[in-house]
Design a protein around this motif. Structure first.
Motif, PDB file in Angstrom:
ATOM      1  N   THR A 310      23.531  17.044  -6.069  1.00 49.31           N
ATOM      2  CA  THR A 310      24.346  17.296  -4.871  1.00 49.31           C
ATOM      3  C   THR A 310      25.779  17.690  -5.244  1.00 49.31           C
ATOM      4  O   THR A 310      26.637  17.750  -4.376  1.00 49.31           O
ATOM      5  CB  THR A 310      24.380  16.057  -3.955  1.00 49.31           C
ATOM      6  OG1 THR A 310      24.738  14.936  -4.767  1.00 49.31           O
ATOM      7  CG2 THR A 310      23.054  15.799  -3.276  1.00 49.31           C
ATOM      8  N   SER A 313      26.909  22.845  -3.262  1.00 44.67           N
ATOM      9  CA  SER A 313      26.980  22.890  -1.793  1.00 44.67           C
ATOM     10  C   SER A 313      25.588  23.168  -1.222  1.00 44.67           C
ATOM     11  O   SER A 313      24.721  23.709  -1.914  1.00 44.67           O
ATOM     12  CB  SER A 313      27.922  24.007  -1.368  1.00 44.67           C
ATOM     13  OG  SER A 313      27.323  25.247  -1.695  1.00 44.67           O
ATOM     14  N   PRO A 314      25.377  22.839   0.079  1.00 43.91           N
ATOM     15  CA  PRO A 314      24.074  23.133   0.691  1.00 43.91           C
ATOM     16  C   PRO A 314      23.690  24.606   0.550  1.00 43.91           C
ATOM     17  O   PRO A 314      22.552  24.926   0.220  1.00 43.91           O
ATOM     18  CB  PRO A 314      24.294  22.766   2.171  1.00 43.91           C
ATOM     19  CG  PRO A 314      25.361  21.727   2.147  1.00 43.91           C
ATOM     20  CD  PRO A 314      26.257  22.079   0.988  1.00 43.91           C
ATOM     21  N   ARG A 317      22.622  25.352  -3.035  1.00 36.91           N
ATOM     22  CA  ARG A 317      21.343  24.703  -3.334  1.00 36.91           C
ATOM     23  C   ARG A 317      20.193  25.463  -2.682  1.00 36.91           C
ATOM     24  O   ARG A 317      19.160  25.703  -3.305  1.00 36.91           O
ATOM     25  CB  ARG A 317      21.366  23.243  -2.877  1.00 36.91           C
ATOM     26  CG  ARG A 317      22.027  22.329  -3.913  1.00 36.91           C
ATOM     27  CD  ARG A 317      22.560  21.057  -3.357  1.00 36.91           C
ATOM     28  NE  ARG A 317      21.682  20.260  -2.548  1.00 36.91           N
ATOM     29  CZ  ARG A 317      20.995  19.181  -2.971  1.00 36.91           C
ATOM     30  NH1 ARG A 317      21.071  18.820  -4.230  1.00 36.91           N
ATOM     31  NH2 ARG A 317      20.269  18.483  -2.142  1.00 36.91           N
ATOM     32  N   ASP A 356      27.120  18.252  -1.284  1.00 33.87           N
ATOM     33  CA  ASP A 356      26.080  18.274  -0.265  1.00 33.87           C
ATOM     34  C   ASP A 356      25.937  16.858   0.300  1.00 33.87           C
ATOM     35  O   ASP A 356      25.418  15.966  -0.363  1.00 33.87           O
ATOM     36  CB  ASP A 356      24.753  18.741  -0.892  1.00 33.87           C
ATOM     37  CG  ASP A 356      23.653  18.880   0.153  1.00 33.87           C
ATOM     38  OD1 ASP A 356      23.834  18.374   1.284  1.00 33.87           O
ATOM     39  OD2 ASP A 356      22.618  19.481  -0.159  1.00 33.87           O
ATOM     40  N   ARG A 358      24.300  16.077   3.111  1.00 28.05           N
ATOM     41  CA  ARG A 358      23.226  15.986   4.095  1.00 28.05           C
ATOM     42  C   ARG A 358      22.303  14.788   3.816  1.00 28.05           C
ATOM     43  O   ARG A 358      22.142  14.359   2.675  1.00 28.05           O
ATOM     44  CB  ARG A 358      22.382  17.266   4.064  1.00 28.05           C
ATOM     45  CG  ARG A 358      23.142  18.490   4.542  1.00 28.05           C
ATOM     46  CD  ARG A 358      22.324  19.749   4.369  1.00 28.05           C
ATOM     47  NE  ARG A 358      22.009  20.009   2.973  1.00 28.05           N
ATOM     48  CZ  ARG A 358      21.263  21.034   2.553  1.00 28.05           C
ATOM     49  NH1 ARG A 358      20.745  21.869   3.430  1.00 28.05           N
ATOM     50  NH2 ARG A 358      21.026  21.212   1.277  1.00 28.05           N
TER      51      ARG A 358
END
Ligand code: SAM
Ligand code: SF4
Length: 462
Positions: A310, A313-314, A317, A356, A358
């Motif tokens: 992580t 970043s989203p 990724r 990230d 999330r």
């Protein structure tokens, strides 16, 4: 550093500037036929600046990832058990001289609580992480106790299926203790393979000896641990050098032990409390170069898993799943005791900042939306398909069918027990789509597993 020939690596990078016309296409065709690439061939891909060729590399990586791993992506969470450390790695918030971080080694009760928190979210695979401490109370015996605690924790029928570990080099005897306690992969990153940079970045403590770190993998093999993970911390030195040196390391392991690393990790430097090096990486890697690193690794060592954390970043990724990443962490906290509602990543006790944030449910949702199968499988480890045995299955592509089947079984368990209603809906749609690519025998087999899950059976696999 032993067997890392710096002059040869410099020569490879120089030679890659004058690759004859047509050679690039030959190398790419070889990679797409799923053959391992030589260092010279990898260097040619790594060093091209031609936009069209870079695009072709990314496309080929996506093709190879699909051919070997199918659409599954394995999920895990790190568990930091201790940030007590006697080293002084300049880039890390846990270094001994950093007084801005409070020190903590979790008790076994605290570890159990952390694992229960993760189990309630649906996690099944753990990467246990620790600082390096000479004191027996935070060394190998503590790791062994912690591994046992992690495997013993349960929420209803749910347990952790596989504990991997990222820790300092140990002796053969201590590695044997970890093996006996049931660890999966032993992971250790060389950080940088460039000796002068290594010595600057690790000024004191046991980690200041680069050869002791390099030899850790050999000691792990000697102790019977045949799933090992390597990596370089990108941002410390020239990324082309690091990739080629890491592949030289792979070649050495293949020659010596008949099997290369099970996984390669690609951490990029992230900001860390009180670290100038982490805030201003001396060889910052751009996003475009990072994509190329992942894609070239996928082509060069097609059968080795690539792990992404992580730290990215989203958006990055999500892109890298396509290019060859096969394992990702989700909802990570990088401080001991970080998994509870009050402590989060604003916390200054973290090892580095994650990008990230999330939840597992959100990461699963995003994978499903892109047509990937989130997997919580640990079947290979449980059936002793490790080391050479795993590679013997991976090379002819046999493992892909098992992986896909196990991904679907573990995904259904996740959807039924943990997912939000939207993720459950989209997950079932994905399962139905994926079922269409199975032959009749596979469909019947999967149907039997699904009926068992509906009856309450959990933790099944082929
Ligand atoms: N202490 C052990 C060691 O150093 O091998 C194992 C755990 S260490 C916490 C795990 C990895 O975190 C290190 O190998 C290093 O690559 C990575 N790391 C340290 N500082 C970092 C930073 N600022 N950004 C990204 N990764 C970092
Ligand atoms: Fe300690 Fe590992 Fe951080 Fe280095 S990277 S200071 S060894 S925790």
């Amino acid at each position: 550093m032993r067997y890392i020939d710096e002059a040869k690596i410099e020569g490879l990078i120089e030679g890659a500037q004058k690759v004859p016309d047509g050679t690039f296409d030959v190398i790419l065709a070889k990679a797409k036929s799923l053959q391992r690439l030589a260092l010279e061939e990898t260097a040619a891909l790594l060093c091209t600046q031609d936009e069209k060729q870079v695009f072709q590399i990314l496309e080929a990586a996506s093709f190879v990832k699909d051919a070997i791993y199918g659409r599954r992506v394995v999920l895990f969470a790190p568990l930091y058990i201790s940030n007590i450390c006697q080293n002084n790695c300049l880039y890390c918030a846990f270094r001994a001289r950093n007084t801005q971080v409070s020190r903590k080694a979790l008790s076994q009760d605290e570890i159990r609580e952390q694992i229960e928190w993760l189990l309630k979210r649906g996690h099944k695979r753990i990467l246990m992480v620790a600082g390096e401490s000479a004191s027996g109370s935070h060394g190998a015996d503590y790791y062994v106790e912690s591994i046992k605690t992690i495997y013993a924790a349960a929420i209803g029928p749910h347990r952790i299926k596989r504990v991997n570990i990222n820790c300092a080099p140990l002796s053969v005897d201590d590695f044997k203790k970890l093996k006996k306690a049931g660890i999966g992969t032993f992971q250790i990153f060389q950080e940088t393979y460039h000796e002068a940079t290594y010595r600057t970045m690790h000024p004191s403590g046991p980690k200041s000896d680069p050869d002791n770190r390099l030899a850790a993998i050999e000691r792990a093999f000697a102790a019977g641990i045949d799933d090992v993970g390597i990596g370089a911390l990108f941002g410390l030195y020239d990324w082309r050098f690091e990739v080629l040196a890491m592949l030289m390391h792979v070649e050495h392991l293949e020659k010596t032990f008949n099997v290369g690393p099970h996984t390669i990790s690609v951490p990029r430097l992230e900001p860390a409390t009180g670290s100038d090096v982490a805030l201003h990486p001396p060889h910052k890697v751009s996003d475009a170069d990072f994509r190329k690193i992942v894609a070239v690794l996928r082509l060069s060592v097609p059968y080795t898993g690539i792990i992404l954390s992580t730290r990215e970043s989203p958006a990055m990724r999500d892109e890298l799943f396509n290019l060859g990443v096969s394992q990702v962490s989700a909802e990570s906290r990088t401080s001991p005791g970080g998994y509870d509602s009050s402590e989060g990543e604003g916390d200054s006790d973290t090892q580095f900042t994650v990008s990230d944030h999330r939840s597992l449910d959100e990461v699963v949702a995003s994978l499903i939306a892109k047509g990937f199968m989130p997997s919580f499988c640990a079947a290979c480890y449980r059936k002793s398909r490790t080391g050479e045995a795993f590679m013997d299955l991976a090379k002819p592509g046999t493992i892909k069918g098992k992986c896909s089947m196990n991904a679907l079984i573990t995904l259904k368990e996740y959807l039924d027990d943990f997912a939000s209603p939207e993720v459950r809906r989209s997950g079932y749609q994905l399962i139905r789509r994926m079922e269409q690519s199975l032959d009749n025998k596979e469909k019947a087999c999967l149907g039997k597993f699904f009926t068992d899950i509906d009856r309450g059976v959990r933790d099944d696999y082929v």
